[in-house]
Design a protein around this motif. Structure first.
Motif, PDB file in Angstrom:
ATOM      1  N   GLN A  74       0.846  -1.196   0.000  1.00 43.31           N
ATOM      2  CA  GLN A  74       0.000   0.000   0.000  1.00 43.31           C
ATOM      3  C   GLN A  74       0.881   1.246   0.000  1.00 43.31           C
ATOM      4  O   GLN A  74       1.923   1.270   0.649  1.00 43.31           O
ATOM      5  CB  GLN A  74      -0.905   0.014   1.241  1.00 43.31           C
ATOM      6  N   GLU A  75       0.450   2.255  -0.747  1.00 40.22           N
ATOM      7  CA  GLU A  75       1.126   3.543  -0.705  1.00 40.22           C
ATOM      8  C   GLU A  75       0.723   4.274   0.576  1.00 40.22           C
ATOM      9  O   GLU A  75      -0.459   4.375   0.896  1.00 40.22           O
ATOM     10  CB  GLU A  75       0.731   4.395  -1.912  1.00 40.22           C
ATOM     11  N   VAL A  76       1.700   4.756   1.311  1.00 39.17           N
ATOM     12  CA  VAL A  76       1.442   5.553   2.517  1.00 39.17           C
ATOM     13  C   VAL A  76       2.344   6.781   2.468  1.00 39.17           C
ATOM     14  O   VAL A  76       3.259   6.868   1.646  1.00 39.17           O
ATOM     15  CB  VAL A  76       1.713   4.744   3.806  1.00 39.17           C
ATOM     16  N   GLU A  77       2.096   7.717   3.350  1.00 42.49           N
ATOM     17  CA  GLU A  77       2.915   8.923   3.389  1.00 42.49           C
ATOM     18  C   GLU A  77       4.367   8.558   3.723  1.00 42.49           C
ATOM     19  O   GLU A  77       4.637   7.883   4.707  1.00 42.49           O
ATOM     20  CB  GLU A  77       2.372   9.895   4.444  1.00 42.49           C
ATOM     21  N   GLY A  78       5.285   8.989   2.880  1.00 39.39           N
ATOM     22  CA  GLY A  78       6.707   8.740   3.122  1.00 39.39           C
ATOM     23  C   GLY A  78       7.228   7.420   2.608  1.00 39.39           C
ATOM     24  O   GLY A  78       8.401   7.101   2.790  1.00 39.39           O
ATOM     25  N   GLY A  79       6.365   6.621   1.949  1.00 36.07           N
ATOM     26  CA  GLY A  79       6.870   5.359   1.432  1.00 36.07           C
ATOM     27  C   GLY A  79       5.803   4.317   1.170  1.00 36.07           C
ATOM     28  O   GLY A  79       4.717   4.613   0.678  1.00 36.07           O
ATOM     29  N   LEU A  80       6.109   3.065   1.542  1.00 31.71           N
ATOM     30  CA  LEU A  80       5.241   1.936   1.255  1.00 31.71           C
ATOM     31  C   LEU A  80       4.991   1.115   2.520  1.00 31.71           C
ATOM     32  O   LEU A  80       5.900   0.935   3.337  1.00 31.71           O
ATOM     33  CB  LEU A  80       5.874   1.028   0.191  1.00 31.71           C
ATOM     34  N   LYS A  81       3.776   0.623   2.657  1.00 29.12           N
ATOM     35  CA  LYS A  81       3.443  -0.301   3.740  1.00 29.12           C
ATOM     36  C   LYS A  81       3.276  -1.681   3.113  1.00 29.12           C
ATOM     37  O   LYS A  81       2.487  -1.863   2.186  1.00 29.12           O
ATOM     38  CB  LYS A  81       2.150   0.119   4.435  1.00 29.12           C
ATOM     39  N   ILE A  82       4.045  -2.650   3.599  1.00 35.31           N
ATOM     40  CA  ILE A  82       4.006  -4.006   3.051  1.00 35.31           C
ATOM     41  C   ILE A  82       3.504  -4.953   4.138  1.00 35.31           C
ATOM     42  O   ILE A  82       4.100  -5.053   5.208  1.00 35.31           O
ATOM     43  CB  ILE A  82       5.393  -4.437   2.537  1.00 35.31           C
ATOM     44  N   ILE A  83       2.402  -5.627   3.843  1.00 37.71           N
ATOM     45  CA  ILE A  83       1.793  -6.551   4.803  1.00 37.71           C
ATOM     46  C   ILE A  83       2.028  -7.976   4.317  1.00 37.71           C
ATOM     47  O   ILE A  83       1.579  -8.361   3.234  1.00 37.71           O
ATOM     48  CB  ILE A  83       0.274  -6.291   4.939  1.00 37.71           C
ATOM     49  N   VAL A  84       2.759  -8.760   5.113  1.00 36.63           N
ATOM     50  CA  VAL A  84       3.021 -10.162   4.793  1.00 36.63           C
ATOM     51  C   VAL A  84       2.134 -11.023   5.698  1.00 36.63           C
ATOM     52  O   VAL A  84       2.240 -10.957   6.922  1.00 36.63           O
ATOM     53  CB  VAL A  84       4.499 -10.528   5.000  1.00 36.63           C
ATOM     54  N   THR A  85       1.254 -11.821   5.099  1.00 31.76           N
ATOM     55  CA  THR A  85       0.294 -12.630   5.849  1.00 31.76           C
ATOM     56  C   THR A  85       0.577 -14.111   5.656  1.00 31.76           C
ATOM     57  O   THR A  85       0.709 -14.588   4.519  1.00 31.76           O
ATOM     58  CB  THR A  85      -1.151 -12.333   5.399  1.00 31.76           C
ATOM     59  N   ASP A  86       0.693 -14.854   6.766  1.00 33.78           N
ATOM     60  CA  ASP A  86       0.807 -16.309   6.714  1.00 33.78           C
ATOM     61  C   ASP A  86      -0.601 -16.869   6.558  1.00 33.78           C
ATOM     62  O   ASP A  86      -1.437 -16.743   7.457  1.00 33.78           O
ATOM     63  CB  ASP A  86       1.461 -16.841   7.988  1.00 33.78           C
ATOM     64  N   VAL A  87      -0.877 -17.475   5.400  1.00 36.41           N
ATOM     65  CA  VAL A  87      -2.222 -17.928   5.077  1.00 36.41           C
ATOM     66  C   VAL A  87      -2.714 -18.969   6.078  1.00 36.41           C
ATOM     67  O   VAL A  87      -3.888 -18.981   6.468  1.00 36.41           O
ATOM     68  CB  VAL A  87      -2.273 -18.506   3.642  1.00 36.41           C
ATOM     69  N   ARG A  88      -1.836 -19.841   6.536  1.00 37.21           N
ATOM     70  CA  ARG A  88      -2.256 -20.921   7.420  1.00 37.21           C
ATOM     71  C   ARG A  88      -2.607 -20.418   8.812  1.00 37.21           C
ATOM     72  O   ARG A  88      -3.637 -20.767   9.378  1.00 37.21           O
ATOM     73  CB  ARG A  88      -1.152 -21.982   7.511  1.00 37.21           C
ATOM     74  N   SER A  89      -1.754 -19.580   9.386  1.00 39.46           N
ATOM     75  CA  SER A  89      -1.974 -19.126  10.767  1.00 39.46           C
ATOM     76  C   SER A  89      -2.725 -17.802  10.854  1.00 39.46           C
ATOM     77  O   SER A  89      -3.280 -17.457  11.897  1.00 39.46           O
ATOM     78  CB  SER A  89      -0.624 -18.978  11.484  1.00 39.46           C
ATOM     79  N   GLY A  90      -2.727 -17.037   9.756  1.00 38.76           N
ATOM     80  CA  GLY A  90      -3.361 -15.730   9.774  1.00 38.76           C
ATOM     81  C   GLY A  90      -2.495 -14.634  10.371  1.00 38.76           C
ATOM     82  O   GLY A  90      -2.897 -13.470  10.461  1.00 38.76           O
ATOM     83  N   THR A  91      -1.267 -14.976  10.755  1.00 41.61           N
ATOM     84  CA  THR A  91      -0.345 -14.001  11.337  1.00 41.61           C
ATOM     85  C   THR A  91       0.073 -12.972  10.299  1.00 41.61           C
ATOM     86  O   THR A  91       0.446 -13.323   9.179  1.00 41.61           O
ATOM     87  CB  THR A  91       0.903 -14.701  11.902  1.00 41.61           C
ATOM     88  N   LYS A  92       0.044 -11.698  10.689  1.00 42.93           N
ATOM     89  CA  LYS A  92       0.420 -10.626   9.775  1.00 42.93           C
ATOM     90  C   LYS A  92       1.664  -9.900  10.276  1.00 42.93           C
ATOM     91  O   LYS A  92       1.815  -9.660  11.472  1.00 42.93           O
ATOM     92  CB  LYS A  92      -0.716  -9.610   9.627  1.00 42.93           C
ATOM     93  N   SER A  93       2.549  -9.564   9.350  1.00 39.26           N
ATOM     94  CA  SER A  93       3.713  -8.734   9.653  1.00 39.26           C
ATOM     95  C   SER A  93       3.598  -7.447   8.852  1.00 39.26           C
ATOM     96  O   SER A  93       3.480  -7.483   7.629  1.00 39.26           O
ATOM     97  CB  SER A  93       5.011  -9.461   9.276  1.00 39.26           C
TER      98      SER A  93
END
Length: 230
Positions: A74-93
């Protein structure tokens, strides 16, 4: 690539995300490619480019190399936000990458034919480079029918590594014998830059640029081109 340049440009095009970097001396080119098929959803209003840090990008590649991971940018102010999601556990980074908008790149990769391809663990290739560097600043890669020799020579001293199928090569294809000499310092940078992947594919031929390719999941890849010493 990390030691040669701390910045690169991410291009968000219609077919996916790509980045190409060429050093000032034109000895090393790095190419990152993430096709849109890798991403569950990829929509852009128009092609756009951002300049960001290689170090930050490697953290993202490390997080996203699992088959169970999905990536949202996602584009955000000052750069990029990158969301990495583990499909099995649902954990997001959530990873925030500092970036500034810039012009799209139009750099082209070399168009050469390679006669040799070998697949090897990156750590083994890194070890061979380290040992050869004790003797000289360059090494010759020479392909025969059933093996690849890596040689370095200087002041009467010689280092020679024999790379054979299964010892330690995971794959070897030799369409015709060939050899070329490359800078060990540049090779070391390329192999270090590919460290997110366990194995690398190495392509070379008779006095042509070497191509080192590290594959991610579902078609994402990082490629380095190294010019030969003639």
């Amino acid at each position: 690539m990390v030691r040669l340049s701390e910045d690169l440009t991410l291009n968000f095009g219609e077919d996916g995300i790509y980045s190409r970097y060429l050093t000032d001396d034109k000895v090393l080119m790095g190419v990152l490619s993430i096709p849109k098929t890798v991403m569950g959803e990829y929509v852009i209003d128009k092609p756009v480019a951002y300049k960001t840090s290689v170090t930050e990008l490697k953290k993202v590649l490390g997080k996203a190399q699992s088959k169970r991971a999905t990536v949202t940018i996602q584009e955000v102010e000052g750069g990029l936000k990158i969301i990495v999601t583990d499909v099995r556990s649902g954990t997001k980074s959530n990873l925030y990458v500092k970036a500034e908008q810039t012009l799209l790149e139009n750099l082209q990769e070399p168009k050469v034919t390679h006669s040799v391809k070998m697949k090897v663990e990156g750590k083994i290739l890194k070890s061979v480079i380290k040992e050869a560097e004790v003797i000289s600043s360059e090494a010759t890669f020479e392909a025969e029918e059933d093996k690849v020799l890596v040689k370095s020579e200087a002041e009467g001293k010689t280092y020679e590594a024999h790379l054979l199928p299964d010892k330690p090569l995971k794959e070897l294809q030799v369409n015709e014998p060939g050899s070329a000499t490359y800078s060990l310092e540049v090779l070391k940078d390329a192999v270090s830059g590919s460290s997110f992947s366990d194995n690398v594919d190495v392509f070379f031929g008779n006095n042509v640029p070497m191509k080192i390719e590290a594959l991610g999941e579902e078609g994402a890849k990082l490629v380095f081109w190294i010019a030969p010493r003639l």
